[in-house]
Design an enzyme around this catalytic site. Structure first.
Site, PDB file in Angstrom:
ATOM      1  N   HIS A   1      -7.293   0.994  -6.542  1.00  0.00           N
ATOM      2  CA  HIS A   1      -7.515   0.127  -5.375  1.00  0.00           C
ATOM      3  C   HIS A   1      -8.181  -1.168  -5.895  1.00  0.00           C
ATOM      4  CE1 HIS A   1      -7.829  -1.167  -1.391  1.00  0.00           C
ATOM      5  NE2 HIS A   1      -8.745  -0.356  -0.900  1.00  0.00           N
TER       6      HIS A   1
ATOM      7  N   ASP B   1     -17.081   7.356  -2.075  1.00  0.00           N
ATOM      8  CA  ASP B   1     -15.863   7.153  -1.283  1.00  0.00           C
ATOM      9  C   ASP B   1     -15.587   8.478  -0.585  1.00  0.00           C
ATOM     10  OD1 ASP B   1     -13.449   6.169  -0.281  1.00  0.00           O
ATOM     11  OD2 ASP B   1     -12.338   6.505  -2.148  1.00  0.00           O
TER      12      ASP B   1
ATOM     13  N   CYS C   1     -16.319   1.640   0.173  1.00  0.00           N
ATOM     14  CA  CYS C   1     -15.152   0.813   0.536  1.00  0.00           C
ATOM     15  C   CYS C   1     -14.774   0.964   2.005  1.00  0.00           C
ATOM     16  CB  CYS C   1     -13.973   1.156  -0.371  1.00  0.00           C
ATOM     17  SG  CYS C   1     -13.331   2.830  -0.157  1.00  0.00           S
TER      18      CYS C   1
ATOM     19  N   ARG D   1     -13.686  -8.550   1.426  1.00  0.00           N
ATOM     20  CA  ARG D   1     -12.253  -8.319   1.184  1.00  0.00           C
ATOM     21  C   ARG D   1     -11.478  -9.590   1.517  1.00  0.00           C
ATOM     22  NH1 ARG D   1     -10.145  -3.175   1.310  1.00  0.00           N
ATOM     23  NH2 ARG D   1      -8.238  -4.279   0.809  1.00  0.00           N
TER      24      ARG D   1
ATOM     25  N   ARG E   1       0.876  -1.183   0.000  1.00  0.00           N
ATOM     26  CA  ARG E   1       0.000   0.000   0.000  1.00  0.00           C
ATOM     27  C   ARG E   1       0.903   1.220   0.000  1.00  0.00           C
ATOM     28  NH1 ARG E   1      -5.376   1.424   3.410  1.00  0.00           N
ATOM     29  NH2 ARG E   1      -6.147   0.070   1.751  1.00  0.00           N
TER      30      ARG E   1
ATOM     31  N   GLN F   1     -10.085  -3.893  -3.661  1.00  0.00           N
ATOM     32  CA  GLN F   1     -11.390  -3.460  -3.151  1.00  0.00           C
ATOM     33  C   GLN F   1     -12.489  -3.778  -4.160  1.00  0.00           C
ATOM     34  OE1 GLN F   1     -12.212  -1.816  -0.070  1.00  0.00           O
ATOM     35  NE2 GLN F   1     -14.244  -2.374  -0.791  1.00  0.00           N
TER      36      GLN F   1
HETATM   37  N1  NVA Z   1      -9.785   6.832  -1.577  1.00  0.00           N
HETATM   38  C1  NVA Z   1      -9.474   6.384  -0.247  1.00  0.00           C
HETATM   39  C2  NVA Z   1      -9.751   4.933  -0.096  1.00  0.00           C
HETATM   40  C3  NVA Z   1      -9.501   4.370   1.275  1.00  0.00           C
HETATM   41  C4  NVA Z   1      -9.703   2.895   1.353  1.00  0.00           C
HETATM   42  C5  NVA Z   1      -8.012   6.716   0.061  1.00  0.00           C
HETATM   43  O1  NVA Z   1      -7.168   6.549  -0.829  1.00  0.00           O
HETATM   44  O2  NVA Z   1      -7.723   7.137   1.168  1.00  0.00           O
HETATM   45  N1   CP Z   2     -11.275  -0.090   2.131  1.00  0.00           N
HETATM   46  C1   CP Z   2     -10.016  -0.180   2.591  1.00  0.00           C
HETATM   47  O1   CP Z   2      -9.050  -0.445   1.851  1.00  0.00           O
HETATM   48  O2   CP Z   2      -9.900   0.021   3.934  1.00  0.00           O
HETATM   49  P1   CP Z   2      -8.567   0.203   4.778  1.00  0.00           P
HETATM   50  O3   CP Z   2      -7.969   1.518   4.395  1.00  0.00           O
HETATM   51  O4   CP Z   2      -9.025   0.134   6.195  1.00  0.00           O
HETATM   52  O5   CP Z   2      -7.623  -0.923   4.437  1.00  0.00           O
END
Ligand code: NVA
Ligand code: CP
Length: 306
Positions: free
Chosen positions: A129, A223, A263, A291, A102, A132
């Protein structure tokens, strides 16, 4: 060997194969039948951003498959203090069987995967992502919403939106994206999706009109308006996104039996109202649980294709 950095690299058949495996493994686990498909394997999980779902689902998933997962935050490993990506990739992939990352830039994932001897999974980047979306589509399959869906995405043109564009254009369904002016999706990703849509028959529309997007939709999703790394833009974003909240009035424009997906983490009263989030149409916790199951399908699939 395959990596899973974006759905752009996957065919419809491959995406559905991964999901079918996930569904099969979910059934087994619900029946308390844990098949050690990845016995003695180790997944390295590198986190340069926070996570609840991604960390827990990959770690538990690997354990349920008979393997082990290592949590590596960038505070703990030298990558966080400047050790080159290409060195980190060669070291970690010489000891582990799979890597999940990540991070911020998609290019970092790409560089890591070029030097990795084992499959690399994108656990969220600024651009995509994809894991997801596997869970989101699995949730749609479970309630029959994968049959001729009309998906409306209302909100920020971010990593989630980009992944929806890839999923819809690969699988061939209708996706309507509504983002505020100035917060649209990456034009290059829209162009890719339009190209894939020509082959798959997907109907993709991009607008600045949430009501038009949601009218008659069978799946409504959003989101956060402030993704990880954008905290300093909060005030400006809250102003720009006014009118984009998914609330009961907006949901009322969707098809009667429409479902709501998010998500998570969700911000109540910001991108979605408490009543929609907690309402009957919301499948957010089924989606979050998926997930775990979808990613097990993915890891087993990647292991088979090495
Ligand atoms: N768009 C959000 C998704 C979190 C799972 C982010 O990147 O923070
Ligand atoms: N939806 C998602 O990826 O959640 P987290 O940021 O908690 O991993």
């Amino acid at each position: 060997m395959r990596h899973f950095l974006t759905l752009k690299d996957y065919t419809k058949e491959e995406i559905l194969e991964i999901l079918e495996l996930g569904v099969e493994i979910k059934k087994e686990v619900k029946a308390k039948n844990f098949v050690p498909r990845l016995a003695n394997q180790t997944l390295a999980m590198i986190f340069e951003k926070s996570s609840t779902r991604t960390r827990v689902s990959f770690e538990v998933g690997m354990y349920q498959l008979g393997g082990h997962a290592l949590f590596l935050s960038n505070r703990d490993i030298h990558l966080g203090r400047g050790e080159p990506v290409k060195d980190t990739a060669r070291v970690i992939s010489s000891m582990c069987d799979m890597v999940m990352i990540r991070t911020y830039e998609q290019s970092k994932l790409e560089e890591f995967s070029r030097y990795s001897k084992v499959p690399v999974i994108n656990g969220l980047s600024d651009s995509y992502h994809p894991v997801q979306l596997l869970a989101d589509y699995m949730t749609m399959m479970e309630c029959g919403k994968d049959k001729n869906p009309i998906v409306a995405y209302v909100g920020d043109g971010n990593n989630m939106t980009h992944s929806w564009l890839m999923l819809a254009s690969k699988l061939g369904f209708e996706l309507r994206v509504a983002t505020p002016k100035g917060y649209e999706c990456d034009p290059a990703i829209i162009a890719d999706a339009m190209e894939f849509a020509k082959q798959s028959g997907a109907k993709i529309s991009i607008s600045n009109d949430p009501k038009e997007a949601v009218k008659g939709a069978t799946v409504v999703t959003t989101d956060t308006w402030i993704s990880m790394g954008q905290e300093e833009e909060k005030a400006q974003r809250l102003r720009a996104f006014e009118g984009y909240i998914v609330d009961e009035a907006l949901m009322a424009l969707a098809e009667k039996g429409a479902i709501f997906l998010h998500c998570l983490p969700a911000y109540r009263g910001v991108e979605v109202s408490e009543s929609v989030l907690e309402g009957e149409q919301s499948l957010i916790f089924e989606e979050a649980e998926n997930r775990l199951h979808a990613q097990k399908g993915l890891m087993v699939w990647l292991d088979k294709h090495r």
